[in-house]
Design an enzyme around this catalytic site. Structure first.
Site, PDB file in Angstrom:
ATOM      1  N   TYR A  44      -2.087  -0.551  10.135  1.00 59.93           N
ATOM      2  CA  TYR A  44      -2.505  -1.081   8.796  1.00 59.93           C
ATOM      3  C   TYR A  44      -1.185  -1.041   7.891  1.00 59.93           C
ATOM      4  O   TYR A  44      -0.734  -1.840   7.335  1.00 59.93           O
ATOM      5  CB  TYR A  44      -3.604  -0.344   8.063  1.00 59.93           C
ATOM      6  CG  TYR A  44      -3.797  -0.715   6.561  1.00 59.93           C
ATOM      7  CD1 TYR A  44      -4.095  -1.899   5.894  1.00 59.93           C
ATOM      8  CD2 TYR A  44      -3.450   0.455   5.554  1.00 59.93           C
ATOM      9  CE1 TYR A  44      -4.240  -1.962   4.644  1.00 59.93           C
ATOM     10  CE2 TYR A  44      -3.491   0.356   4.393  1.00 59.93           C
ATOM     11  CZ  TYR A  44      -4.070  -1.117   3.846  1.00 59.93           C
ATOM     12  OH  TYR A  44      -4.134  -1.316   2.390  1.00 59.93           O
TER      13      TYR A  44
ATOM     14  N   SER B 128       0.712  -1.153   0.018  1.00 58.13           N
ATOM     15  CA  SER B 128       0.171   0.026   0.006  1.00 58.13           C
ATOM     16  C   SER B 128       0.763   1.230   0.140  1.00 58.13           C
ATOM     17  O   SER B 128       1.920   0.981   0.560  1.00 58.13           O
ATOM     18  CB  SER B 128      -0.829  -0.039   1.057  1.00 58.13           C
ATOM     19  OG  SER B 128      -1.428   1.271   1.430  1.00 58.13           O
TER      20      SER B 128
END
Ligand SMILES: NC(=O)c1ccc[n+]([C@@H]2O[C@H](COP(=O)([O-])OP(=O)(O)OC[C@H]3O[C@@H](n4cnc5c(N)ncnc54)[C@H](O)[C@@H]3O)[C@@H](O)[C@H]2O)c1
Length: 317
Positions: free
Chosen positions: A151, A127
């Site tokens: 995350y 990401s």
């Protein structure tokens, strides 16, 4: 090719499965129908995929090692495209353990399923959030990483796991740092589909950080073609690529652009502590590796995606 797609009922997993099916591959899709986002929408996506006879689906949780291993066994899978994850930045503040479990233990199981079954390539989702609140733009793959939430930490650790297992197994890894992917079959918890729903249902649309966020929006079908080209490419043992259009756009400007055609009640609110101010990726490494240069612009796609959203009654899901 026979490909295992994890997270096949998810936004990107569905689009990738469709793209590879259109190129005559066989797809084994797995997903646990996690309830973080609408299960109805996930089932709708799988229903569309099942229209193709070369798509097989099984409900499997990647944290369940035995179930995963039994599914992969004897299928002669050539490659894994690993999209299953606990996604979302803000929820990682509330439930960090789930991110550790799914994104780390789950990925470990996927790596071992590949190792055991002689699958020699794993393309996996990282990401843009691994860059954190950078001041150095556009972000390059070589830049220092600075995660701001759990995350992002799990995504950075996925890259470390790939690096490690590329050295001690036969597996080649390709990590994809996705930058704000948008498009058909999109996620209800992300900016664009929230904007669509607010407009369609005539409800207030809250924009964090008073609309000052900038995002490097990347169209999902561009991302799928990139994944497809990378799947065919002879890559090194371990590589990471930014998947981005290299064109950051202001969230408020995009909302107003949409509002000119379809009214939205915009409300500007404070910044959320997990949010990143700006994402802007450099895509030179990607462009050099594969011949792909025509990234679609969000302003040219937004109304098409909205028409798709309305005609498939996604607001009901
Ligand atoms: N959408 C983006 O802009 C974006 C940006 C950066 C990174 N990513 C990453 O790309 C990948 C795909 O993202 P997405 O937007 O399609 O998210 P998504 O939530 O729509 O898809 C993820 C899928 O994984 C499934 N899943 C979750 N836990 C599972 C488990 N334990 N076992 C099996 N399946 C499980 C979910 O049910 C879901 O269908 C994720 O790894 C995400 O972190 C996405």
């Amino acid at each position: 090719m026979k490909i295992l797609v994890t997270g096949a009922a998810g936004f990107i997993g569905t689009n990738i499965s469709m793209h590879f099916l259109n190129k005559k591959n066989t797809i084994y899709g797995i997903d646990n129908y996690d309830d973080f986002n609408s299960i109805k929408l996930k089932k709708f996506r799988i229903k569309q995929l099942k229209k193709n006879k070369k798509f097989y689906f099984k409900k499997i949780d990647i944290t369940n090692r035995n179930a995963l291993f039994n599914f992969v066994k004897n299928k002669k899978i050539n490659m894994i495209i690993h999209m299953a994850a606990q996604a979302g930045v803000r929820y990682s503040i509330i439930n960090p353990k789930k991110y550790i479990n799914v994104n780390l233990n789950g990925f470990m199981n996927v790596i071992f399923a590949a190792k055991k079954n002689n699958i020699n390539k794993i393309i996996y989702a990282s990401s843009s959030s691994v860059y954190g609140d950078s001041k150095n733009f556009p972000s390059k793959e070589t830049h220092k990483l600075n995660q701001k939430n759990i995350y992002a930490v799990t995504k950075m650790l996925n890259e470390k796991m790939a690096e490690t297992y590329s050295k001690i197994t036969h597996i080649k890894f390709v990590g994809l740092r996705f930058f704000t992917i948008y498009g058909e079959f999109g996620r209800p918890d992300m900016f664009l589909f929230k904007l669509f729903k607010s407009s369609f249902t005539n409800r207030e649309f809250q924009i964090n950080n008073f609309g000052n966020h900038l995002r490097d929006f990347t169209y999902v079908r561009d991302a799928c073609e990139i994944v497809f080209k990378l799947s065919l490419k002879k890559t090194k043992k371990n590589e990471v690529y930014n998947v981005c259009s290299n064109k950051p756009e202001n969230i408020l400007k995009i909302s107003k652009y949409f509002n000119n055609k379809y009214p939205v009640k915009i409300k500007l609110i404070n910044k959320h502590k997990a949010d990143i101010l700006k994402t802007h990726g450099d895509n030179k490494k990607l462009k050099k590796t594969i011949s792909f240069s025509k990234f679609k612009k969000i302003k040219n796609q937004i109304f098409k995606v909205y028409n798709w959203y309305k005609s498939n009654k996604i607001y009901k899901m």
